[in-house]
Scaffold this motif. Structure first.
Motif, PDB file in Angstrom:
ATOM      1  N   ASP A 123      -8.577   2.976  -3.259  1.00 60.80           N
ATOM      2  CA  ASP A 123      -7.700   4.073  -2.851  1.00 60.80           C
ATOM      3  C   ASP A 123      -6.471   4.107  -3.760  1.00 60.80           C
ATOM      4  N   PRO A 124      -6.245   5.199  -4.525  1.00 59.40           N
ATOM      5  CA  PRO A 124      -5.105   5.242  -5.457  1.00 59.40           C
ATOM      6  C   PRO A 124      -3.753   5.183  -4.745  1.00 59.40           C
ATOM      7  N   TYR A 125      -3.689   5.696  -3.515  1.00 50.29           N
ATOM      8  CA  TYR A 125      -2.431   5.636  -2.767  1.00 50.29           C
ATOM      9  C   TYR A 125      -2.093   4.192  -2.414  1.00 50.29           C
ATOM     10  N   LEU A 126      -3.089   3.430  -2.023  1.00 51.70           N
ATOM     11  CA  LEU A 126      -2.872   2.013  -1.706  1.00 51.70           C
ATOM     12  C   LEU A 126      -2.485   1.229  -2.959  1.00 51.70           C
ATOM     13  N   VAL A 127      -3.154   1.499  -4.063  1.00 47.67           N
ATOM     14  CA  VAL A 127      -2.822   0.824  -5.328  1.00 47.67           C
ATOM     15  C   VAL A 127      -1.374   1.093  -5.714  1.00 47.67           C
ATOM     16  N   SER A 128      -0.925   2.332  -5.532  1.00 48.89           N
ATOM     17  CA  SER A 128       0.452   2.688  -5.858  1.00 48.89           C
ATOM     18  C   SER A 128       1.448   1.949  -4.967  1.00 48.89           C
ATOM     19  N   LEU A 129       1.120   1.815  -3.679  1.00 49.38           N
ATOM     20  CA  LEU A 129       1.997   1.095  -2.756  1.00 49.38           C
ATOM     21  C   LEU A 129       2.119  -0.380  -3.149  1.00 49.38           C
ATOM     22  N   ILE A 130       0.998  -1.011  -3.468  1.00 47.75           N
ATOM     23  CA  ILE A 130       1.022  -2.426  -3.858  1.00 47.75           C
ATOM     24  C   ILE A 130       1.818  -2.611  -5.143  1.00 47.75           C
TER      25      ILE A 130
ATOM     26  N   ILE B  73       0.223  -5.466   2.790  1.00 46.24           N
ATOM     27  CA  ILE B  73       0.382  -4.033   2.525  1.00 46.24           C
ATOM     28  C   ILE B  73      -0.936  -3.297   2.744  1.00 46.24           C
ATOM     29  N   SER B  74      -2.018  -3.849   2.260  1.00 46.71           N
ATOM     30  CA  SER B  74      -3.307  -3.184   2.442  1.00 46.71           C
ATOM     31  C   SER B  74      -3.691  -3.141   3.926  1.00 46.71           C
ATOM     32  N   SER B  75      -3.367  -4.211   4.676  1.00 46.87           N
ATOM     33  CA  SER B  75      -3.674  -4.204   6.118  1.00 46.87           C
ATOM     34  C   SER B  75      -2.870  -3.130   6.838  1.00 46.87           C
ATOM     35  N   LEU B  76      -1.588  -3.037   6.516  1.00 41.66           N
ATOM     36  CA  LEU B  76      -0.752  -2.017   7.152  1.00 41.66           C
ATOM     37  C   LEU B  76      -1.196  -0.610   6.746  1.00 41.66           C
TER      38      LEU B  76
ATOM     39  N   GLU C 277       4.881   2.805   9.261  1.00 43.35           N
ATOM     40  CA  GLU C 277       5.462   3.331   8.026  1.00 43.35           C
ATOM     41  C   GLU C 277       6.744   2.570   7.667  1.00 43.35           C
ATOM     42  N   ASN C 278       7.570   2.284   8.665  1.00 44.53           N
ATOM     43  CA  ASN C 278       8.809   1.554   8.397  1.00 44.53           C
ATOM     44  C   ASN C 278       8.537   0.111   7.975  1.00 44.53           C
ATOM     45  N   MET C 279       7.507  -0.496   8.549  1.00 43.55           N
ATOM     46  CA  MET C 279       7.133  -1.848   8.122  1.00 43.55           C
ATOM     47  C   MET C 279       6.678  -1.844   6.663  1.00 43.55           C
ATOM     48  N   LEU C 280       5.917  -0.847   6.298  1.00 43.43           N
ATOM     49  CA  LEU C 280       5.480  -0.723   4.902  1.00 43.43           C
ATOM     50  C   LEU C 280       6.669  -0.500   3.973  1.00 43.43           C
TER      51      LEU C 280
ATOM     52  N   ILE D 237       5.061   7.767   4.284  1.00 40.72           N
ATOM     53  CA  ILE D 237       4.120   7.099   3.385  1.00 40.72           C
ATOM     54  C   ILE D 237       2.982   8.059   3.043  1.00 40.72           C
ATOM     55  N   ALA D 238       2.788   8.279   1.753  1.00 38.31           N
ATOM     56  CA  ALA D 238       1.656   9.111   1.325  1.00 38.31           C
ATOM     57  C   ALA D 238       0.373   8.300   1.455  1.00 38.31           C
TER      58      ALA D 238
END
Length: 480
Positions: free
Chosen positions: A60-67, A190-193, A260-263, A274-275
């Motif tokens: 997932d590109p959104y998850l990759v960006s968050l990490i 992050i991936s779990s959240l 979202e706030n935890m992330l 969060i996108a």
């Protein structure tokens, strides 16, 4: 001059002190480290998903960006980096112990010897000598000026300083593993959240879909009441069910805000939306989750490697604590200008130098050294237990995750069939109710059951992703 007999006695004393110290160098029998099995649950996989970089493992590109954002801004990771710098500085400090210390010294002082002391009488008598001129006469209050270099060097004849350096270097490597451990946990968290957030979105959609069905059912029974085909009790039952679903909708919205706030906190930024990508129902699990062999896990897991390096450092500390009982050889030297008259300080005749070497051995402070040795020995045994504990925990986590992947897949398949069956039951119950062959309670029960089952299915799908993430982390994945 000292007599040969005196020199022999001094040498004998130093020899006895050395032999006494050598007793402490007798190796302490350390328990062995724990041995793992050759495979996980009988599997013979040759590869492990732990070797896959996280940017490849997560699609997932959104998850990759968050990490990626978290690895740049996370406060815990920044703290770990500073701990590495502290450990690196400690390595440089212990390396300096092996080199001579050299200081530039500029000092001045004044002394007054008593008239009835050896120095006082000697200085007084020297001033009457015909061999010295006026400039070299010693004043009664004697100034002392020195400008030059002083050096001290402990020669590491027993390897104590080298073992201290080895301990510091092992701890430096351990802090690097600590940083990697923070990275793996951060990637997993992050991936779990993120997948929890996708699940909440899906559950919110399920609730809203069922809310629409319940609103339609409420409208129907209200019309039937007006036509005399239903009573107020049925209307209130349908309305109560709708109110319960509306409260669930608000609860899910609040849970989404919290996740979202935890992330955002892990990403080191203030609260914001969060996108995210596709829903949890459309996310794809890897076709095959291979675990490899336990030996690969031991080489990759940062917590196990950190515990191993801490064990190595504690063993080096123990060797250094034992070597502290042995005599130490220290060489001291100085060179510079020394005079009791500042006007002649830089005169070539004022050049002075000296060299002194000596062996020193502990005598009265051996109890303190023994306490240090006992502390180092207990620390080493503690580090061994921590290492064994890390190995057992890592093995258990892998086995639990492997079984979790298998069992959750079976549960998800059964729950999908249950949800499909209940969705069909809702349609049938509505038709039967309209035809007068079912009660409103049967319709309510069918609607409530399908809502509960669809929510459980979304939760199981989330658990599948979480156990996949846990397997990836427990195999040492996520730090590269």
């Amino acid at each position: 001059m000292y007599s040969l007999k005196t020199i022999y006695k001094v040498s004998l004393l130093l020899g006895l002190l050395t032999l006494g110290g050598c007793k402490t160098l007798t190796p302490v029998k350390m328990p062995s480290t724990i041995q793992t099995t050759e495979s996980f649950t009988g599997r013979t996989d040759t590869t492990s998903i732990g070797q896959v970089p996280w940017k490849v493992f997560f699609q997932d590109p959104y998850l990759v960006s968050l990490i990626d954002t978290a690895l740049r801004n996370n406060p815990d990771l920044k703290i770990a980096v500073q701990r590495i710098e502290m450990a690196r500085a400690d390595v440089l400090r212990t390396k300096g112990f092996l080199l001579p210390s050299v200081q530039v010294e500029a000092s001045t002082g004044v002394r007054k010897y008593g008239d009835y002391t050896m120095d006082g009488v000697g200085n007084y008598d020297t001033n009457f000598s015909d061999n010295i001129d006026q400039d070299r006469r010693i004043p009664s209050i004697l100034p002392d000026y020195f400008l030059g270099l002083r050096s001290s060097w402990e020669i590491d004849i027993w390897g104590r300083l080298r073992t201290l350096r080895e301990a510091a270097y092992a701890r430096y490597l351990a802090t690097e593993q600590g940083r990697q451990l923070v990275v793996t946990r951060l990637v997993a968290e992050i991936s779990s959240l993120y997948y929890e957030l996708l699940t909440l979105d899906s559950e919110l959609g399920i609730i809203r879909k069922n809310k629409t069905l319940q609103e339609s059912a409420l409208e129907t029974i209200q019309i039937q009441k007006e036509g005399g085909r239903a009573n107020e009790l049925g209307v209130r039952q349908f309305r109560a069910q709708l109110l319960n679903t509306q409260s669930l909708e608000i609860q899910k919205q609040q849970q989404i805000i919290e996740v979202e706030n935890m992330l955002n906190a892990l990403l080191g930024r203030f609260p914001q939306q969060i996108a995210r990508g596709e829903s949890i129902l459309q996310q794809k699990l890897p076709e095959e989750l291979t675990a490899g062999i336990p030996a690969t896990m031991l080489r990759r897991r940062p917590d196990i490697r950190q515990a191993e390096l801490e064990l190595r450092a504690s063993k080096a500390d123990l060797l250094a604590a034992r070597a502290a009982f042995l005599p130490s050889l220290t060489v001291s030297a100085h060179a510079g200008f020394n005079a009791f008259n500042a006007a002649f300080l830089f005169n070539p005749a004022s050049l002075a130098y000296g060299l002194l070497g000596g062996l020193t051995a502990p005598v009265f402070n051996r109890k303190a050294l023994e306490a240090g040795r006992l502390w180092a020995q207990a620390s080493s045994l503690e580090a061994l237990s921590v290492y064994n504990q890390a190995v057992v925990r890592g093995y258990q986590e892998v086995v639990t995750s492997i079984r979790g992947v298998e069992n959750l897949g079976k549960i998800a398949e059964l729950k999908s069939q249950e949800a499909l069956t209940l969705q069909q039951a809702v349609a049938v119950s509505n038709d039967l109710y309209l035809a007068g062959y079912a009660t409103y309670l049967e319709v309510i029960t069918a609607q409530r059951s399908v809502l509960q089952t669809e929510l459980e299915l979304a939760e199981i799908q989330k658990q599948q992703f979480l156990v996949m993430i846990d397997l990836y982390r427990s195999l040492g994945g996520g730090w590269e």
